[in-house]
Design a protein around this motif. Structure first.
Motif, PDB file in Angstrom:
ATOM      1  N   UNK A 151      52.050  48.672  43.261  1.00  0.00           N
ATOM      2  CA  UNK A 151      51.350  49.953  43.382  1.00  0.00           C
ATOM      3  C   UNK A 151      49.840  49.809  43.265  1.00  0.00           C
ATOM      4  N   UNK A 152      49.383  48.631  42.834  1.00  0.00           N
ATOM      5  CA  UNK A 152      47.949  48.433  42.592  1.00  0.00           C
ATOM      6  C   UNK A 152      47.228  47.717  43.731  1.00  0.00           C
ATOM      7  N   UNK A 153      47.963  47.173  44.679  1.00  0.00           N
ATOM      8  CA  UNK A 153      47.364  46.342  45.725  1.00  0.00           C
ATOM      9  C   UNK A 153      46.309  47.092  46.529  1.00  0.00           C
ATOM     10  N   UNK A 154      46.515  48.379  46.774  1.00  0.00           N
ATOM     11  CA  UNK A 154      45.558  49.152  47.577  1.00  0.00           C
ATOM     12  C   UNK A 154      44.176  49.213  46.942  1.00  0.00           C
ATOM     13  N   UNK A 155      44.099  49.038  45.626  1.00  0.00           N
ATOM     14  CA  UNK A 155      42.799  49.097  44.952  1.00  0.00           C
ATOM     15  C   UNK A 155      41.914  47.894  45.291  1.00  0.00           C
ATOM     16  N   UNK A 156      42.503  46.852  45.868  1.00  0.00           N
ATOM     17  CA  UNK A 156      41.706  45.700  46.289  1.00  0.00           C
ATOM     18  C   UNK A 156      40.665  46.096  47.330  1.00  0.00           C
ATOM     19  N   UNK A 157      40.949  47.152  48.067  1.00  0.00           N
ATOM     20  CA  UNK A 157      40.050  47.596  49.132  1.00  0.00           C
ATOM     21  C   UNK A 157      39.331  48.895  48.785  1.00  0.00           C
ATOM     22  N   UNK A 158      39.282  49.203  47.505  1.00  0.00           N
ATOM     23  CA  UNK A 158      38.590  50.417  47.079  1.00  0.00           C
ATOM     24  C   UNK A 158      37.101  50.318  47.402  1.00  0.00           C
ATOM     25  N   UNK A 159      36.500  51.433  47.786  1.00  0.00           N
ATOM     26  CA  UNK A 159      35.077  51.437  48.125  1.00  0.00           C
ATOM     27  C   UNK A 159      34.192  51.235  46.894  1.00  0.00           C
ATOM     28  N   UNK A 168      41.093  42.773  41.787  1.00  0.00           N
ATOM     29  CA  UNK A 168      41.156  41.351  42.135  1.00  0.00           C
ATOM     30  C   UNK A 168      41.413  40.503  40.902  1.00  0.00           C
ATOM     31  N   UNK A 169      40.684  40.791  39.832  1.00  0.00           N
ATOM     32  CA  UNK A 169      40.823  40.020  38.607  1.00  0.00           C
ATOM     33  C   UNK A 169      42.214  40.203  37.999  1.00  0.00           C
ATOM     34  N   UNK A 170      42.659  41.447  37.950  1.00  0.00           N
ATOM     35  CA  UNK A 170      43.940  41.733  37.316  1.00  0.00           C
ATOM     36  C   UNK A 170      45.098  41.100  38.084  1.00  0.00           C
ATOM     37  N   UNK A 171      45.090  41.256  39.418  1.00  0.00           N
ATOM     38  CA  UNK A 171      46.196  40.745  40.220  1.00  0.00           C
ATOM     39  C   UNK A 171      46.116  39.237  40.442  1.00  0.00           C
ATOM     40  N   UNK A 172      44.890  38.728  40.599  1.00  0.00           N
ATOM     41  CA  UNK A 172      44.739  37.324  40.940  1.00  0.00           C
ATOM     42  C   UNK A 172      44.548  36.378  39.783  1.00  0.00           C
ATOM     43  N   UNK A 173      44.033  36.882  38.660  1.00  0.00           N
ATOM     44  CA  UNK A 173      43.766  36.024  37.502  1.00  0.00           C
ATOM     45  C   UNK A 173      44.750  36.308  36.367  1.00  0.00           C
ATOM     46  N   UNK A 179      52.276  38.402  45.951  1.00  0.00           N
ATOM     47  CA  UNK A 179      52.139  39.202  47.177  1.00  0.00           C
ATOM     48  C   UNK A 179      50.694  39.603  47.513  1.00  0.00           C
ATOM     49  N   UNK A 180      49.790  39.546  46.535  1.00  0.00           N
ATOM     50  CA  UNK A 180      48.387  39.914  46.786  1.00  0.00           C
ATOM     51  C   UNK A 180      47.524  38.689  47.072  1.00  0.00           C
ATOM     52  N   UNK A 181      48.111  37.530  47.040  1.00  0.00           N
ATOM     53  CA  UNK A 181      47.342  36.282  47.122  1.00  0.00           C
ATOM     54  C   UNK A 181      46.563  36.144  48.420  1.00  0.00           C
ATOM     55  N   UNK A 182      47.204  36.421  49.550  1.00  0.00           N
ATOM     56  CA  UNK A 182      46.528  36.271  50.841  1.00  0.00           C
ATOM     57  C   UNK A 182      45.350  37.226  50.963  1.00  0.00           C
ATOM     58  N   UNK A 184      43.619  38.622  48.527  1.00  0.00           N
ATOM     59  CA  UNK A 184      42.565  38.214  47.599  1.00  0.00           C
ATOM     60  C   UNK A 184      41.826  36.996  48.139  1.00  0.00           C
ATOM     61  N   UNK A 185      42.544  36.069  48.723  1.00  0.00           N
ATOM     62  CA  UNK A 185      41.907  34.891  49.331  1.00  0.00           C
ATOM     63  C   UNK A 185      40.927  35.306  50.416  1.00  0.00           C
ATOM     64  N   UNK A 186      41.333  36.268  51.249  1.00  0.00           N
ATOM     65  CA  UNK A 186      40.453  36.753  52.318  1.00  0.00           C
ATOM     66  C   UNK A 186      39.217  37.440  51.756  1.00  0.00           C
ATOM     67  N   UNK A 187      39.405  38.206  50.694  1.00  0.00           N
ATOM     68  CA  UNK A 187      38.271  38.892  50.069  1.00  0.00           C
ATOM     69  C   UNK A 187      37.292  37.892  49.460  1.00  0.00           C
ATOM     70  N   UNK A 188      37.811  36.861  48.831  1.00  0.00           N
ATOM     71  CA  UNK A 188      36.949  35.825  48.261  1.00  0.00           C
ATOM     72  C   UNK A 188      36.156  35.122  49.368  1.00  0.00           C
ATOM     73  N   UNK A 189      36.798  34.923  50.520  1.00  0.00           N
ATOM     74  CA  UNK A 189      36.106  34.308  51.661  1.00  0.00           C
ATOM     75  C   UNK A 189      35.018  35.232  52.193  1.00  0.00           C
ATOM     76  N   UNK A 190      35.368  36.518  52.345  1.00  0.00           N
ATOM     77  CA  UNK A 190      34.414  37.493  52.889  1.00  0.00           C
ATOM     78  C   UNK A 190      33.171  37.602  52.006  1.00  0.00           C
ATOM     79  N   UNK A 191      33.374  37.511  50.713  1.00  0.00           N
ATOM     80  CA  UNK A 191      32.263  37.660  49.760  1.00  0.00           C
ATOM     81  C   UNK A 191      31.608  36.322  49.421  1.00  0.00           C
ATOM     82  N   UNK A 192      32.107  35.247  50.040  1.00  0.00           N
ATOM     83  CA  UNK A 192      31.565  33.899  49.825  1.00  0.00           C
ATOM     84  C   UNK A 192      31.464  33.576  48.326  1.00  0.00           C
TER      85      UNK A 192
END
Length: 218
Positions: A151-159, A168-173, A179-182, A184-192
């Motif tokens: 239910x929290x995955x959508x918050x990864x793309x919150x404005x 990101x921290x809660x789900x990935x760390x 299920x959120x790994x891909x 989060x990986x893309x977001x980390x790439x986008x933000x360098x």
């Protein structure tokens, strides 16, 4: 009688108390918080005194504030201090010695109504300020049990950058939610994001390999 442990003491200075309360009012949380303990370095532990979070305990790190609740109650917090003399890591918002973020498979029955009310406010966009929204959303994330992390995955793309970063921290760390790994990986790439931060996610699995390592595995 409360005995200070882990570098934590009761706030006894009226001027210090007033200063912290003024700072909290400036944050526009939309709820009342009473600071009670200090680490002597400008960081505090406070108790929510109204609304849906009444009685829960929060940490107030003046450099990196996270306003979501950390303990179920003042009693729970003091028991933890008395039992282990916990050294509060003010730079680690996800210390597993705390009640929150929830690391249980199922929700605490006492938290179910709070979670439902948080989701109700999120769906209706019923917030007193943007900081109040951050509080309600991060509270939702912190109280959500492992079985409901989807239910929290959508918050990864919150404005709101703060909310997205917390997700990101809660789900990935903290949870290492697969299920959120891909995403989060893309977001980390986008933000360098540099490797010294990426290594915290999924036990270092998202660290970018150098061209040398990709070619030769060294």
């Amino acid at each position: 009688m409360f005995q200070p442990k882990g570098g934590i003491t009761l706030i006894e200075s009226e001027s210090e108390l007033n200063e912290v309360e003024e700072w909290l009012q400036y944050q526009a949380l939309g709820v009342a918080v009473v600071p009670i303990f200090s680490n002597g370095e400008g960081d505090y532990i406070g108790v929510f005194t109204d609304d849906i979070l009444k009685g829960k305990v929060m940490f107030l790190d003046h450099d990196n504030p996270h306003f979501a609740p950390r303990f179920r109650s003042l009693e729970s917090f003091i028991k933890q201090i008395a039992a282990s003399g916990i050294q509060i890591d003010w730079n680690d918002p996800d210390n597993k010695d705390c009640d929150y973020p929830n690391h249980a498979e199922q929700p605490d029955p006492a938290d179910r109504d709070i979670l439902l009310e948080c989701w109700n406010r999120i769906e209706k966009a019923d917030f007193l300020s943007e900081t109040n929204r951050e509080l309600i959303v991060t509270t939702t994330m912190y109280l959500t049990p492992v079985a409901e992390l989807n239910t929290l995955v959508s918050f990864l793309d919150d404005k709101n950058r703060y909310i997205a970063d917390r997700a990101m921290w809660l789900l990935g760390v903290f949870h290492k939610y697969e299920p959120a790994k891909e995403r989060i990986s893309n977001l980390l790439d986008e933000e360098e994001v540099p490797n010294h931060i990426r290594e915290k996610y999924y036990n270092g699995e998202l660290v970018k390999k150098s061209i040398w390592k990709k070619l030769f595995g060294k």
